[in-house]
Motif scaffolding. Structure first.
Motif, short mmCIF file in Angstrom:
data_model
loop_
_atom_site.label_atom_id
_atom_site.label_comp_id
_atom_site.label_asym_id
_atom_site.label_seq_id
_atom_site.Cartn_x
_atom_site.Cartn_y
_atom_site.Cartn_z
N ARG A 303 0.86 -1.18 0.00
CA ARG A 303 0.00 0.00 0.00
C ARG A 303 0.90 1.23 0.00
O ARG A 303 2.12 1.12 0.10
CB ARG A 303 -0.92 0.01 1.23
N MET A 304 0.30 2.41 -0.15
CA MET A 304 1.02 3.66 0.01
C MET A 304 0.64 4.25 1.36
O MET A 304 -0.54 4.21 1.75
CB MET A 304 0.68 4.64 -1.13
N GLY A 305 1.59 4.75 2.09
CA GLY A 305 1.33 5.29 3.42
C GLY A 305 2.31 6.40 3.75
O GLY A 305 3.39 6.49 3.17
N ASP A 306 1.96 7.23 4.70
CA ASP A 306 2.77 8.40 5.02
C ASP A 306 3.68 8.14 6.22
O ASP A 306 3.24 8.13 7.35
CB ASP A 306 1.86 9.59 5.31
N CYS A 307 4.95 7.92 5.93
CA CYS A 307 5.97 7.82 6.99
C CYS A 307 7.09 8.82 6.70
O CYS A 307 8.22 8.64 7.15
CB CYS A 307 6.54 6.41 7.05
N SER A 308 6.77 9.86 5.93
CA SER A 308 7.83 10.78 5.49
C SER A 308 8.52 11.48 6.65
O SER A 308 9.75 11.57 6.66
CB SER A 308 7.25 11.80 4.50
#
Length: 322
Positions: A303-308
């Motif tokens: 999946r795509m997820g925000d851990c930036s």
């Protein structure tokens, strides 16, 4: 002249000749059994390679760092002799970055957002900051040649054993030992070692992987995804799901909105769209993750997820061992 004196003289001459033969030419610098030479002029990528070979012989090439330490050495030479950008060996072939042997590099140090393009006509440079960039091959940049201290010799053809059908050559090469360093796990079908790092952000993970001589992991099939999943689960035997994206394993997948395609941190081609979870990718502005759906890891999806900039549980590094 006695035979003893003659052979003593011959031995001294041989040693002297060997020592002389193992010295880099004047104006070049020795590092890791390779000689490096800055040409002191800017030119296109093709002209740069041509001048290297014209000046230092047919085995000379544009520099190609093979490790973190070697990249640091090259960076020092760039800072001493070059303008901002210096050509590396690697070029884009339309799908990913390859060397003159047609294989992807075993070490990379791309700046965030790079390579900007993998279209034919783009080549790779190293900047004074040590990071790599994609630049049009027709641009003019500085040149750093490298060649082996001991030139390669042509070896007679020797019959080889038959390699397992459908597997890369490294599977046969490393049948009897594991080629990974301590702390890394070997996955033979993709010729790569993997390592899990914990409690990190996407960009910190990217820099950590590069400092270890790898990149954030690329994933090219279900087996590789399941292998990474298992490593993540094994990292913490008391793994408990919190149903949060922060539980997942960060991998090196981003979406290039300018070019309209997904790309991996190691510049290999994105060929595993079927690995996305149902209804994914729901959005394109974050980074790739492998979903840790439960402690046993029986369902492996991306999946795509925000851990930036927020801490997530795991990230996976990958190093090729061709």
């Amino acid at each position: 002249m006695s035979s003893t004196l003659f052979f003593s003289f011959l031995l001294i001459a041989t040693v002297f000749h060997s020592s002389f033969a193992l010295t880099c030419p004047a104006g070049t610098k020795l590092y890791n059994s390779k000689c490096y030479a800055a040409l002191g002029m800017d030119m296109t990528r093709d002209n740069a390679l041509s001048y290297c070979q014209k000046t230092y012989g047919p085995y000379a090439r544009l520099t190609a760092p093979l490790s973190y330490a070697e990249n640091n050495f090259v960076t020092e030479q760039v800072q001493l002799h070059a303008n901002w950008h210096t050509w590396l060996e690697f070029v884009a072939d339309g799908t990913y970055i390859v060397g003159d042997n047609g294989k992807p590099p075993i070490y990379t140090n791309f700046a965030v957002g790079e390579p900007f393009s993998v279209n034919v006509g783009y080549c790779i440079t190293i900047g004074m900051n040590g990071y790599w960039y994609a630049q049009p091959c027709i641009d003019s940049h500085s040149v750093l040649c490298e060649f082996d201290l001991v030139p390669p010799t042509v070896k007679p053809t020797v019959p080889t054993t038959v390699k397992p059908s459908g597997y890369p050559s490294c599977v046969q090469k490393y049948l009897n030992f594991v080629p990974c360093q301590s702390g890394w796990e070997y996955y033979p079908p993709t010729c790569a070692c993997f390592r899990i790092i914990s409690n990190t952000t996407y960009y910190n993970a990217m820099n950590t992987c590069r400092s270890l001589g790898g990149t954030l992991a690329s994933v090219h099939n279900a087996g590789e995804a399941a292998f990474i999943n298992r490593l993540g689960v094994q990292t913490n035997s008391y793994w408990i799901s919190t149903a949060s994206a922060r539980d997942n394993i960060i991998v090196g997948l981003t979406y290039n909105s300018d070019r309209g395609y997904f790309q991996w941190d190691d510049s290999t081609v994105f060929d595993y769209a079927q690995g996305f979870a149902p209804a994914e990718p729901a959005e394109y502005t974050t980074q790739g993750q492998i979903i840790l759906s439960n402690p046993m890891g029986y369902a492996t999806y991306m999946r795509m997820g925000d851990c930036s900039y927020r801490t997530c549980r795991y990230a996976a590094c990958k190093r090729y061992v061709y």
